[in-house]
Motif scaffolding. Structure first.
Motif, PDB file in Angstrom:
ATOM      1  N   ASN A 100       4.264   4.713 -10.477  1.00 62.38           N
ATOM      2  CA  ASN A 100       3.982   5.494  -9.275  1.00 62.38           C
ATOM      3  C   ASN A 100       4.735   4.979  -8.053  1.00 62.38           C
ATOM      4  O   ASN A 100       4.951   5.725  -7.098  1.00 62.38           O
ATOM      5  N   MET A 107       4.659   5.640   1.843  1.00 59.42           N
ATOM      6  CA  MET A 107       4.949   7.070   1.881  1.00 59.42           C
ATOM      7  C   MET A 107       5.053   7.570   3.324  1.00 59.42           C
ATOM      8  O   MET A 107       5.949   8.333   3.667  1.00 59.42           O
ATOM      9  N   ALA A 136       7.733   7.074  -7.917  1.00 57.07           N
ATOM     10  CA  ALA A 136       7.449   8.421  -7.397  1.00 57.07           C
ATOM     11  C   ALA A 136       7.381   8.396  -5.878  1.00 57.07           C
ATOM     12  O   ALA A 136       7.976   9.242  -5.193  1.00 57.07           O
ATOM     13  N   VAL A 137       6.672   7.409  -5.346  1.00 50.88           N
ATOM     14  CA  VAL A 137       6.546   7.295  -3.887  1.00 50.88           C
ATOM     15  C   VAL A 137       7.914   6.995  -3.268  1.00 50.88           C
ATOM     16  O   VAL A 137       8.296   7.599  -2.257  1.00 50.88           O
ATOM     17  N   LEU A 144       0.874  -1.174   0.000  1.00 54.58           N
ATOM     18  CA  LEU A 144       0.000   0.000   0.000  1.00 54.58           C
ATOM     19  C   LEU A 144       0.912   1.226   0.000  1.00 54.58           C
ATOM     20  O   LEU A 144       1.585   1.523   0.976  1.00 54.58           O
ATOM     21  N   LEU A 145       0.930   1.930  -1.129  1.00 54.00           N
ATOM     22  CA  LEU A 145       1.955   2.964  -1.290  1.00 54.00           C
ATOM     23  C   LEU A 145       1.739   4.161  -0.373  1.00 54.00           C
ATOM     24  O   LEU A 145       2.696   4.838  -0.002  1.00 54.00           O
ATOM     25  N   SER A 146       0.493   4.432   0.000  1.00 56.74           N
ATOM     26  CA  SER A 146       0.284   5.527   0.948  1.00 56.74           C
ATOM     27  C   SER A 146       0.892   5.175   2.308  1.00 56.74           C
ATOM     28  O   SER A 146       1.382   6.044   3.025  1.00 56.74           O
TER      29      SER A 146
END
Lengths: 201, 111
Positions: B53, B36, B56-57, B31-33
């Motif tokens: 993405n 992050m 990016a994360v 879960l990239l959030s």
């Protein structure tokens, strides 16, 4: 119709197989149908992909079906995945589990939706699950037509993008609970597209 | 430990050039959030999230390398993005749990 809607969209998860029945029902009631799919991308983010014609939605549906993993639906556990005709007769059942993520990135999905002349609208971006911000932690710079939010003001940074609200109805009684008024000369897909792009909502 | 040294132990497939950055720990998440918010600096990310993405994360979170598990394929646009951010991308057939153990052992964080 009883809710005073001029137009409604059908957006099953990862499938367009109920679009034809939806078209027939809307035609009877004089509502403009919009044909769509709520696609789950590889990021496990939900995106509304909306089209003017059934064929465009079905083309995307076919692509998404191929990109879904070979995980079968177990109706006893997850519920039926039937598709029906306008009289609610069951025409068939989708064998793959439609809640899975399709093997397609947001960027790839956007390209396909553009080729099919559709609208690309990230779904419920304020929700803590299955939204682009919940999955990625941010909203990447992409060519969105609009963003769907369940509340206004939206708690997510939405920059200059147009915000729309939809009911995301999973049950009949929820239809029209949230809606967007588009200032358009004609109730048509191009009219709604123009209203979104010119922020006439 | 440098990424290069780490991969001499792990022997995973290196999909990008190998930047000279340090790896001190690892973070495992899909879960990239969550990545992050919680991944530590100078870490390697162990994940199946194979797309642009993720890079990016990773760049925002101070992650220096990404290991794609379960033979997930990197899409075309992911690797140039990784090169640009100087983030190494590696691939393995191991799942996230087994990769985490292998990385933990290589970094001498566990037995």
């Amino acid at each position: 119709m009883g809710r005073g809607l001029d137009s409604a969209a059908i957006t099953d998860h990862n499938s367009a197989l109920n679009c034809r029945a939806f078209a027939a029902c809307c035609r009877k009631l004089g509502i403009l149908p919009i044909f769509g799919i709520e696609v789950t991308s590889i990021e496990e983010a939900h995106v509304l992909c909306l089209f003017e014609n059934v064929e465009q939605a079905e083309t995307l549906g076919g692509i998404i079906y191929e990109k879904l993993p070979d995980i079968p639906n177990i109706p006893e556990k997850f519920g039926d995945q039937v598709y029906v005709d306008e009289e609610e007769n069951i025409l068939g059942e989708v064998d793959k589990y439609l809640v899975s993520a399709a093997d397609i990135s947001l960027d790839e999905l956007l390209l396909i939706v553009r080729e099919l002349n559709g609208l690309f609208i990230p779904a419920h971006i304020d929700k803590p699950v299955f939204s682009i911000p919940s999955q990625l932690g941010f909203l990447p710079e992409m060519d969105y037509d609009a963003l769907e939010t369940t509340v206004i003001p939206c708690p997510v940074q939405t920059g200059d993008w147009t915000l729309i609200q939809n009911s995301d109805a999973h049950y009949l009684e929820d239809i029209g609970k949230r809606y967007t008024i588009y200032d358009t000369k004609s109730v048509s897909f191009p009219g709604i597209r123009t209203a979104i792009h010119t922020k006439n909502i | 430990m440098k990424i290069k040294e780490l991969n001499e132990i792990l022997n995973f497939e290196l999909l990008t050039t190998c930047p000279d950055s340090e790896i001190v720990t690892a973070y495992t998440s899909d879960l990239l959030s969550d990545v992050m918010g919680n991944a530590p600096d100078d870490s390697v990310l162990i994940t199946i999230q194979a797309h642009k993405n993720t890079i990016a994360v990773a760049s925002l979170a101070g992650i220096n390398a990404v290991i794609l598990c379960n033979n997930r394929k990197a899409p075309e646009d992911m690797l140039p993005a990784a090169e640009k951010e100087e983030i190494a991308v590696l691939s393995t057939g191991l799942n996230q749990f087994d990769t985490s153990i292998a990385v933990g052992r290589a970094l001498e964080l566990c037995k």
